[in-house]
Design a protein around this motif. Structure first.
Motif, PDB file in Angstrom:
ATOM      1  N   ASN A 147     -29.153  51.838 -16.050  1.00 54.42           N
ATOM      2  CA  ASN A 147     -27.931  51.350 -15.407  1.00 54.42           C
ATOM      3  C   ASN A 147     -27.461  50.004 -15.954  1.00 54.42           C
ATOM      4  OD1 ASN A 147     -28.040  53.612 -13.800  1.00 54.42           O
ATOM      5  ND2 ASN A 147     -28.969  52.568 -12.050  1.00 54.42           N
ATOM      6  N   THR A 148     -28.391  49.135 -16.309  1.00 54.22           N
ATOM      7  CA  THR A 148     -28.029  47.783 -16.751  1.00 54.22           C
ATOM      8  C   THR A 148     -27.883  47.678 -18.265  1.00 54.22           C
ATOM      9  OG1 THR A 148     -29.241  46.888 -14.853  1.00 54.22           O
ATOM     10  CG2 THR A 148     -28.656  45.342 -16.607  1.00 54.22           C
ATOM     11  N   LEU A 149     -28.761  48.345 -18.992  1.00 55.05           N
ATOM     12  CA  LEU A 149     -28.757  48.229 -20.447  1.00 55.05           C
ATOM     13  C   LEU A 149     -28.080  49.412 -21.122  1.00 55.05           C
ATOM     14  CD1 LEU A 149     -32.420  46.907 -20.910  1.00 55.05           C
ATOM     15  CD2 LEU A 149     -30.312  45.594 -20.551  1.00 55.05           C
ATOM     16  N   GLY A 150     -27.861  50.488 -20.387  1.00 52.72           N
ATOM     17  CA  GLY A 150     -27.097  51.612 -20.902  1.00 52.72           C
ATOM     18  C   GLY A 150     -27.813  52.491 -21.898  1.00 52.72           C
ATOM     19  N   VAL A 151     -29.141  52.494 -21.887  1.00 53.50           N
ATOM     20  CA  VAL A 151     -29.909  53.343 -22.805  1.00 53.50           C
ATOM     21  C   VAL A 151     -31.014  54.045 -22.020  1.00 53.50           C
ATOM     22  CG1 VAL A 151     -29.459  51.895 -24.814  1.00 53.50           C
ATOM     23  CG2 VAL A 151     -31.503  51.489 -23.432  1.00 53.50           C
ATOM     24  N   THR A 152     -31.565  55.080 -22.627  1.00 55.63           N
ATOM     25  CA  THR A 152     -32.681  55.796 -22.007  1.00 55.63           C
ATOM     26  C   THR A 152     -33.988  55.354 -22.641  1.00 55.63           C
ATOM     27  OG1 THR A 152     -31.311  57.737 -21.539  1.00 55.63           O
ATOM     28  CG2 THR A 152     -33.695  58.057 -21.563  1.00 55.63           C
ATOM     29  N   VAL A 153     -34.842  54.770 -21.823  1.00 52.18           N
ATOM     30  CA  VAL A 153     -36.203  54.409 -22.227  1.00 52.18           C
ATOM     31  C   VAL A 153     -37.151  55.135 -21.297  1.00 52.18           C
ATOM     32  CG1 VAL A 153     -37.908  52.562 -22.414  1.00 52.18           C
ATOM     33  CG2 VAL A 153     -35.544  52.156 -23.156  1.00 52.18           C
ATOM     34  N   LYS A 154     -38.079  55.879 -21.845  1.00 48.27           N
ATOM     35  CA  LYS A 154     -39.053  56.608 -21.049  1.00 48.27           C
ATOM     36  C   LYS A 154     -40.378  55.852 -21.070  1.00 48.27           C
ATOM     37  CE  LYS A 154     -36.475  59.826 -19.538  1.00 48.27           C
ATOM     38  NZ  LYS A 154     -36.203  59.882 -18.084  1.00 48.27           N
ATOM     39  N   VAL A 155     -40.836  55.462 -19.869  1.00 48.87           N
ATOM     40  CA  VAL A 155     -42.071  54.695 -19.731  1.00 48.87           C
ATOM     41  C   VAL A 155     -43.131  55.586 -19.090  1.00 48.87           C
ATOM     42  CG1 VAL A 155     -43.147  52.646 -18.732  1.00 48.87           C
ATOM     43  CG2 VAL A 155     -40.738  52.571 -19.456  1.00 48.87           C
ATOM     44  N   VAL A 156     -44.230  55.781 -19.791  1.00 48.09           N
ATOM     45  CA  VAL A 156     -45.338  56.587 -19.277  1.00 48.09           C
ATOM     46  C   VAL A 156     -46.638  55.816 -19.487  1.00 48.09           C
ATOM     47  CG1 VAL A 156     -44.280  58.864 -19.532  1.00 48.09           C
ATOM     48  CG2 VAL A 156     -45.414  57.824 -21.493  1.00 48.09           C
ATOM     49  N   PHE A 157     -47.656  56.185 -18.699  1.00 50.25           N
ATOM     50  CA  PHE A 157     -48.945  55.506 -18.728  1.00 50.25           C
ATOM     51  C   PHE A 157     -50.011  56.441 -19.280  1.00 50.25           C
ATOM     52  CE2 PHE A 157     -46.374  53.506 -15.497  1.00 50.25           C
ATOM     53  CZ  PHE A 157     -46.585  52.142 -15.710  1.00 50.25           C
ATOM     54  N   ALA A 158     -50.738  55.978 -20.282  1.00 48.80           N
ATOM     55  CA  ALA A 158     -51.800  56.782 -20.901  1.00 48.80           C
ATOM     56  C   ALA A 158     -53.150  56.346 -20.344  1.00 48.80           C
ATOM     57  CB  ALA A 158     -51.776  56.598 -22.425  1.00 48.80           C
ATOM     58  N   LEU A 159     -53.922  57.315 -19.871  1.00 52.34           N
ATOM     59  CA  LEU A 159     -55.227  56.986 -19.314  1.00 52.34           C
ATOM     60  C   LEU A 159     -56.175  58.172 -19.443  1.00 52.34           C
ATOM     61  CD1 LEU A 159     -55.011  57.009 -15.406  1.00 52.34           C
ATOM     62  CD2 LEU A 159     -53.163  57.793 -16.837  1.00 52.34           C
ATOM     63  N   GLY A 160     -57.468  57.861 -19.297  1.00 58.37           N
ATOM     64  CA  GLY A 160     -58.491  58.889 -19.326  1.00 58.37           C
ATOM     65  C   GLY A 160     -59.006  59.159 -17.928  1.00 58.37           C
ATOM     66  N   ALA A 161     -60.147  59.811 -17.856  1.00 57.50           N
ATOM     67  CA  ALA A 161     -60.726  60.190 -16.565  1.00 57.50           C
ATOM     68  C   ALA A 161     -61.526  59.038 -15.980  1.00 57.50           C
ATOM     69  CB  ALA A 161     -61.621  61.404 -16.738  1.00 57.50           C
ATOM     70  N   PRO A 162     -61.553  58.904 -14.649  1.00 60.95           N
ATOM     71  CA  PRO A 162     -62.350  57.839 -14.012  1.00 60.95           C
ATOM     72  C   PRO A 162     -63.815  57.963 -14.404  1.00 60.95           C
ATOM     73  CG  PRO A 162     -60.892  58.881 -12.416  1.00 60.95           C
ATOM     74  CD  PRO A 162     -60.837  59.711 -13.657  1.00 60.95           C
ATOM     75  N   PRO A 163     -64.475  56.822 -14.657  1.00 63.04           N
ATOM     76  CA  PRO A 163     -65.880  56.866 -15.082  1.00 63.04           C
ATOM     77  C   PRO A 163     -66.823  57.225 -13.953  1.00 63.04           C
ATOM     78  CG  PRO A 163     -65.154  54.591 -14.813  1.00 63.04           C
ATOM     79  CD  PRO A 163     -63.939  55.459 -14.622  1.00 63.04           C
TER      80      PRO A 163
END
Length: 386
Positions: free
Chosen positions: A119-135
């Motif tokens: 809405n503010t910058l007028g572009v599409t940025v996709k933010v995702v989080f990469a993680l593994g399994a809990p120890p």
């Protein structure tokens, strides 16, 4: 004559004691001296005089079936349609650990807020989080139950936000390279049309308005072979077993790493991301320092990193509006991320730093802030003159 002789003997004793003291200090500190100074001298000599990193590519090349073991993990959480049907300027992967929910929420509420960006910058940025399994701990039965409970919490978190990309390898420091491979393979499969890929730590601050403006400019120029960040050149492997970055000779036998960017945050163009993906299909990824492995992959495909003065390394940038005006990333932000986001994106920043007087003022301020030896691994002194 007798007095002079006694003085001479006394001076000789002092010299002898001083020599013994110096030798003792050198012997005690020799290992540290060898690990820091000598290793850097060897590394720079190899980097700038020998520089035969082609040997590294040959030695680390393995059959595809064997390389597949570093990427063939089951997805526990996934969103394959995240980029579907969208013109994505930037796919931004944040490396995180299962327990860091507060960090993820802070990012979602500040610089990683996709709605704000759209809405503010007028572009599409996709933010995702990469993680593994809990120890889990094999010798503690209750540990498995805690891991199951933790996974349930992650499922609920993902149900709310739909932004967790998780595979079933153990989430640990020694599996960071697996997390790196996850990012490039996921982009190749589910978001290949994104113009840029960024990988970042979950304690980093990204000045999204500045970054978006910069990447839009780069995109309009049609850049290729693009890889920017805080560049490490001629970095030696750490051979001290006391360091978490310890790398044995069996794992990596050369005196210098190929050039690479600090893993805290860097950006590559779409073509580089695809080439890195191809490199991971034939390289041994047992080296667990992910940013170094990125450098090895890039060296294999003939891509070199480019320095951007406002991408920080491990250091935290000074707090000042003259810094915010050109800031791209700053590392080491957890508790202060909300305040920093508010201050760095305030309209007053652009107002007070524009024009001849504003630029002159900021040059003086940045010289005072950045041209000091204790601001190590953040923006260099020459950034003051941009």
């Amino acid at each position: 004559m007798f007095v002079n002789f006694r003085r001479i003997r006394k001076c000789q004793c002092v010299q002898l004691m001083t020599t013994c003291l110096v030798l003792s200090v050198v012997m005690v500190c020799w290992e540290q001296l060898d690990n820091s100074v000598v290793s850097h001298v060897k590394s720079y000599s190899y980097r700038y005089l020998v520089n035969r990193f082609a040997y590294i590519n040959k030695s680390l090349t393995i059959p595809r079936e064997q390389a597949r073991s570093f990427s063939n993990f089951r997805y526990l959480l996934d969103h394959p349609d995240k980029c579907a049907g969208k013109d994505v300027l930037l796919l931004l992967f944040v490396k995180t650990s299962p327990e860091n929910i507060e960090r993820r929420n802070a990012i979602r509420s500040t610089w990683g807020n996709e709605t704000y960006i759209q809405n503010t910058l007028g572009v599409t940025v996709k933010v995702v989080f990469a993680l593994g399994a809990p120890p889990t701990k094999k010798d503690e039965p209750s540990s498995s139950k805690r891991a199951v409970d933790f996974q349930e919490q992650l499922i609920q978190e993902d149900h709310l936000h739909s932004d967790l990309i998780q595979q079933d390898f153990l989430d640990s420091f020694h599996n960071l390279t697996l997390k790196l491979i996850l990012q490039f393979h996921w982009m190749h499969s589910h978001c290949p049309h994104a113009r840029f890929l960024m990988t970042a730590d979950d304690d980093i601050f990204v000045h999204m308005p500045n970054l978006v403006s910069y990447l839009q400019d780069m995109s309009s120029r049609g850049v290729t072979d693009f890889w920017i960040g805080r560049v490490h050149r001629g970095a030696p492997p750490i051979r001290s077993k006391d360091s978490k970055y310890y790398v044995s000779f069996e794992m990596y036998q050369w005196m210098s790493y190929p050039d690479y960017t600090a893993g805290a945050g860097y950006v590559v163009s779409r073509d580089v991301a695809d080439k890195i993906y191809q490199a991971t299909l034939t390289l041994n990824a047992s080296l667990y320092i992910d940013d170094v492995f990125m450098g090895i992959c890039a060296n294999a495909i003939g891509v070199s990193p480019q320095e951007h003065l406002y991408f920080s390394g491990e250091g935290k940038a000074p707090y000042h509006l003259c810094i915010y005006d050109q800031m791209m990333t700053s590392h080491g932000h957890v508790d202060d991320i909300y305040d920093l986001w508010k201050a760095a994106t305030h309209p007053q920043v652009k107002q007070r730093t524009s024009g001849f007087i504003g630029r002159l003022y900021c040059t003086a301020v940045k010289m005072a802030l950045l041209c000091k030896p204790y601001y190590f691994n953040t923006y260099p002194c020459k950034a003051a003159f941009l």
